[in-house]
Design an enzyme around this catalytic site. Structure first.
Site, PDB file in Angstrom:
ATOM      1  N   ASP A 134      18.000  15.799 -32.094  1.00 48.33           N
ATOM      2  CA  ASP A 134      18.116  16.669 -33.247  1.00 48.33           C
ATOM      3  C   ASP A 134      19.513  17.287 -33.220  1.00 48.33           C
ATOM      4  OD1 ASP A 134      17.425  18.151 -35.455  1.00 48.33           O
ATOM      5  OD2 ASP A 134      16.496  19.754 -34.313  1.00 48.33           O
ATOM      6  N   ASN A 173       1.679  -4.777   9.709  1.00 50.42           N
ATOM      7  CA  ASN A 173       1.737  -4.124   8.404  1.00 50.42           C
ATOM      8  C   ASN A 173       1.939  -2.611   8.548  1.00 50.42           C
ATOM      9  OD1 ASN A 173       1.593  -4.520   5.565  1.00 50.42           O
ATOM     10  ND2 ASN A 173      -0.449  -3.608   5.556  1.00 50.42           N
ATOM     11  N   ASP A 219      10.128  18.009 -34.683  1.00 48.55           N
ATOM     12  CA  ASP A 219      10.488  17.016 -33.662  1.00 48.55           C
ATOM     13  C   ASP A 219       9.284  16.539 -32.852  1.00 48.55           C
ATOM     14  OD1 ASP A 219      13.230  17.210 -34.279  1.00 48.55           O
ATOM     15  OD2 ASP A 219      13.400  19.010 -33.060  1.00 48.55           O
ATOM     16  N   ASP A 243      13.853  20.375 -30.528  1.00 45.06           N
ATOM     17  CA  ASP A 243      13.373  21.717 -30.216  1.00 45.06           C
ATOM     18  C   ASP A 243      12.505  22.335 -31.302  1.00 45.06           C
ATOM     19  OD1 ASP A 243      15.253  22.114 -32.170  1.00 45.06           O
ATOM     20  OD2 ASP A 243      16.392  23.647 -31.110  1.00 45.06           O
ATOM     21  N   ASN A 280       7.209 -13.707   5.370  1.00 34.52           N
ATOM     22  CA  ASN A 280       6.439 -13.788   6.614  1.00 34.52           C
ATOM     23  C   ASN A 280       4.970 -14.095   6.350  1.00 34.52           C
ATOM     24  OD1 ASN A 280       8.580 -13.342   8.323  1.00 34.52           O
ATOM     25  ND2 ASN A 280       8.312 -11.134   8.389  1.00 34.52           N
ATOM     26  N   ASP A 327       5.203  -0.501   7.321  1.00 29.14           N
ATOM     27  CA  ASP A 327       5.097   0.611   6.371  1.00 29.14           C
ATOM     28  C   ASP A 327       5.782   1.869   6.913  1.00 29.14           C
ATOM     29  OD1 ASP A 327       3.753  -0.911   4.538  1.00 29.14           O
ATOM     30  OD2 ASP A 327       1.754  -0.260   5.163  1.00 29.14           O
ATOM     31  N   GLU A 386       0.801  -1.226   0.000  1.00 31.34           N
ATOM     32  CA  GLU A 386       0.000   0.000   0.000  1.00 31.34           C
ATOM     33  C   GLU A 386       0.828   1.267   0.000  1.00 31.34           C
ATOM     34  OE1 GLU A 386      -0.098  -1.574   4.315  1.00 31.34           O
ATOM     35  OE2 GLU A 386      -0.083  -2.343   2.282  1.00 31.34           O
TER      36      GLU A 386
END
Length: 842
Positions: free
Chosen positions: A329, A683, A594, A590, A658, A687, A287
């Site tokens: 370029d 958990n 392109d 540029d 685990n 985290d 998460e």
């Protein structure tokens, strides 16, 4: 109704005006208003179709339906439904912030197409009903006869019918830095477009009458707009993240269903089994990955801003680090886009400043202020001091030369400069140093051979001639430009930047190859490639590319580093051919020409001062137009990826191990090895320990080569490190049951402490491919990890621990857990080289 030639047909400039008029069912005197109205209905307006705009809600929904997002959303909702409202809200909040930041980054392609459309001329001059008139540019149709004057923007792709001293600036379309002379007549070859005008080019000098052949999306300019309006393909980072999400989703679903099924089969309570399976699924869900990714990329964007790079799409930072080929370029990126005087030669080809000095006098007193005259003046800024202008004849594009009559204390002097072949025809003598000799045909041929030799070096030449003025000063006439003395040549170049060769070498050492994709002459491109250290033996031109299939092009691009005289769609074809070969391709450009390649590339780079279209189509904008900045960006991209990979590796090692151990234990043991609330606390603390990852240091070897996600390597890592964690979990189970005789509550508490210690401390092992004591972690990562571990150690011994079903384990049990953790960390360090041995090779 006639059909307009499209971009996929033969180049219209190969056809005569009579053939085109027949094909378009028109005449050289233009259309009637009624006929133009019919054609406008038939062909549509001379504009680019507006891109489909994705609304904010649709953009959010698209991101929400990504596999990883769905996993997190379901995990958050289930967490809240099972009593962990805080944990569930945190998951949903992280997901919301991640999707919100990504949504804000989108939309630049839509703005690019709008800028492209607005940059075209608003009015055009066409011949209707026999007379020229001004109309809206959107109303130009194939078959219209256009009149284009200096300063006008060309409104359509057109064939020149007649011209007077007409030149057009096509730098934004082709990359050619010099104004291009345009005239009526047949094309000299497949790459010769001197008789054609292209929508979006700017008339520099003179006037032209032209037949409109293509309008709107059928023009070269329209192709660029169409490319920007197309939906952008997922970037390498987005593709890899999606693949990773699918792997996690399959593993989570499979493990949860197996655990639930097996526990029900063994007669365990259904509701307890369901809650445990749900908690197990939440524990497997990464998460924090969106948060880790966003924070890491955002910090990378801030660091890159300090290195003069504006990041428009966060994921592009990773893509830059994964880049294996950079296409660029020529003008303004490898070169300075400023024409300079490279050499001044006498008639014998020896270096001599006299030709440049005379050329600078002519340019200062009576030049056209073009790029070549500006270069002459810049090279000798004081050349015209003590000289005055007495007469001139402006540059004649049909004769390809011009002249000035200049006076100083020594008397009047006629100075003529222009195209070598035009000036040499007027010369009867030549100067070599202080010697003046006759100019015969052999000398002219030798001089023209020298011009071709200089062209092979990428230099453009202007011839200089002079003669004393015999009479009183007056304006110069054509008859006066005779009996001249050939003074020599001025040779001009658009030189490579001083840092270009070193930056290309740095990129090569970092595993990034470079290819030049230019609209300029292949001879010029070849010379530049040699100067910056690229393979210049073979240069593919636009006509070569046009004859190749996509499959053949994918083979040819592997052996060529330089490409010249390319159309915009050919640049994007080359990018796609490289991608088809497995390369991660960046494009640095540029100009308007392109834009399609910037869109097609995995990572689009533009520069400050580029056209608005190129900047809007790019993922990043370099405030310093220098390849050294790209090399810095590559290193930053690899640094961010390395830190993201640390989080993924943590999940693939101890966390996955685990959870796997927990699943097996829940089936084998007569009691739950860990309660659902304990799993969720595990958990959460895990985290929190990883919040410092985005701030961690990265070893130099981790940024030495392109870095990409590899599911094969991640699976390999998980297959080695995950089972290792499970083995020590099983040893912990055995010790707790058979050695210490732990009760269920003691078992859960002791294993909670052991799993937290192994999950958190292993980050110090796997954060680097080398020995952990050779490169210490950042203090932020150390603090977040150790604080989370300390909390896990303390909670079971506090009143809060009772809320989660913990009891205080005896000291001897804690000692055994500490010993197992230490042995686990040692084994993880020993097995780590085997787990990460496979490397991505190119």
């Amino acid at each position: 109704m006639p059909e307009s030639p499209t971009r996929t047909e033969n180049h219209f400039w190969h056809l005569s005006s009579d053939d085109l008029c027949k094909q378009l069912d028109c005449g050289p005197h233009g259309l009637s208003a009624a006929e133009a109205a019919k054609r406008l209905d038939r062909y549509g307006p001379n504009s680019d179709a507006p891109p489909s705009v994705e609304g904010a809600m649709r953009a959010i929904l698209r991101r929400l339906l990504e596999p990883l997002s769905l996993i997190l959303l379901v995990a958050g909702i289930i967490s809240m439904l099972t009593g962990d409202q805080i944990g569930g809200l945190i998951i949903v909040l992280i997901l919301t912030l991640s999707i919100g930041l990504d949504t804000i980054q989108e939309g630049h392609a839509v703005r690019a197409a709008e800028i492209l459309r607005r940059s075209v001329a608003l009015k055009a001059e066409v011949r209707r009903d026999g007379a020229f008139c001004q109309i809206d540019v959107e109303h130009v149709v194939p078959g219209d006869v256009l009149r284009i004057r200096a300063g006008d923007i060309v409104p359509a792709d057109a064939l020149i019918l007649q011209s007077t001293a007409f030149t057009a600036g096509e730098a934004a379309l082709t990359g050619e830095p010099y104004p291009v002379q345009k005239r009526a007549g047949p094309a000299a070859g497949p790459d010769d477009t001197s008789n054609a005008l292209f929508r979006g080019a700017v008339a520099q000098t003179g006037e032209a009458i032209a037949l409109a052949v293509r309008t709107g999306r059928d023009t070269v300019f329209g192709a660029a707009a169409s490319a920007l309006a197309e939906a952008q393909a997922p970037s390498p980072f987005e593709r890899d993240l999606r693949e990773f999400g699918l792997v996690v989703a399959r593993a989570t679903l499979a493990l949860a269903l197996i655990v639930l099924t097996m526990r029900v089969v063994f007669g365990r309570p259904v509701m307890d089994s369901l809650l445990f399976a749900v908690a197990l699924a939440v524990g497997l869900t990464p998460e924090l990955l969106p948060m880790i990714t966003t924070v890491t990329l955002s910090r990378g964007a801030l660091r890159m801003a300090g290195r003069k790079v504006i990041v428009k799409r966060l994921a592009s930072i990773h893509d830059l680090g994964a880049m294996t080929i950079l296409c660029t370029d020529k003008t303004g990126t490898l070169t300075s886009a400023e024409i300079t005087l490279a050499r001044s030669l006498d008639a014998a080809g020896q270096d001599d400043p006299r030709a440049a000095r005379l050329g600078a006098i002519a340019a200062s007193l009576g030049g056209d202020r073009g790029s070549l005259d500006a270069a002459l003046v810049a090279s000798r800024p004081d050349a015209a001091d003590h000289w005055t202008l007495a007469g001139r004849q402006a540059f004649d594009f049909s004769r390809r030369l011009g002249s000035v009559l200049a006076i100083n204390s020594e008397g009047p002097l006629l100075i003529v400069k222009g195209a070598p072949e035009a000036v040499l025809e007027l010369c009867t003598r030549r100067r070599s140093g202080d010697n003046v000799s006759e100019m015969d045909e052999d000398a002219r041929l030798a001089a023209m051979a020298r011009v071709h030799e200089l062209a092979g070096e990428g230099l453009r030449t202007v011839a200089i001639a002079s003669r004393p003025w015999p009479g009183s000063p007056r304006d110069v006439e054509t008859e006066d430009e005779t009996e001249l003395t050939f003074e020599g040549f001025c040779a001009f170049a658009d030189p490579p930047k001083p840092t270009a060769a070193a930056a290309i070498a740095d990129l090569a050492r970092s595993g990034v190859g470079l290819k030049i994709l230019s609209g300029d002459d292949p001879v010029v491109v070849k010379r530049l490639a040699a100067l910056v250290g690229l393979n210049a033996e073979r240069v593919l031109s636009g006509s070569d590319i046009a004859e190749l299939s996509d499959e053949a092009l994918a083979v040819q691009v592997q052996s060529a580093d330089a490409f010249g005289r390319l159309a915009p769609d050919q640049k994007s074809r080359i990018v796609k051919a490289l991608q088809a070969s497995g390369e991660v391709v960046g494009f640095l450009g540029d100009g308007i020409n392109d834009a399609p390649a910037l869109k097609a590339a995995d990572i689009g780079l533009s520069v400050e001062g580029a056209t608005g279209v190129a900047q809007a189509a790019a993922d990043m904008i370099l405030l310093a137009s220098d390849l050294e900045v790209v090399a810095d960006g590559v290193e930053e991209g690899r640094r961010t990826f390395a830190n993201i990979l640390k989080y993924v590796r943590m999940g693939a090692s101890s966390n996955f191990g685990n959870m796997l151990s927990m699943a097996v234990a829940s089936i084998a043991l007569p009691f739950l090895p860990m309660l659902p609330t304990q799993i969720l606390l595990n958990n959460l603390l895990y985290d929190l320990s990883e919040l410092g990852i985005p701030f961690d240091r990265v070893a130099p070897q981790a940024t030495a080569q392109p870095q990409v996600w590899s599911m094969t390597h991640l699976v390999r890592f998980a297959a080695v490190m995950g089972p290792l964690s499970s083995v020590f979990d099983f040893l912990t189970f055995g010790a707790l049951i058979f050695l210490f005789g732990a009760s269920p509550d003691e078992f859960r508490t002791a294993w909670f402490i052991e799993s937290m210690a192994t999950q958190i401390l292993v980050i110090f092992i796997i954060r680097t491919n080398g020995r952990p004591w050779h490169q210490w972690p950042d203090p932020v990562l150390s603090a977040s990890s150790l604080i989370a571990l300390l909390a896990a150690m303390i909670v079971p011994f506090t009143p809060v621990g009772a809320w989660f079903g913990f009891v205080a384990p005896p000291p001897i049990m804690m000692g055994g857990i500490a010993l197992l953790v230490a042995i686990y960390l040692g084994c993880a360090e020993l097995l780590k080289p085997f787990a990460i041995r496979a490397r991505r090779k190119r």
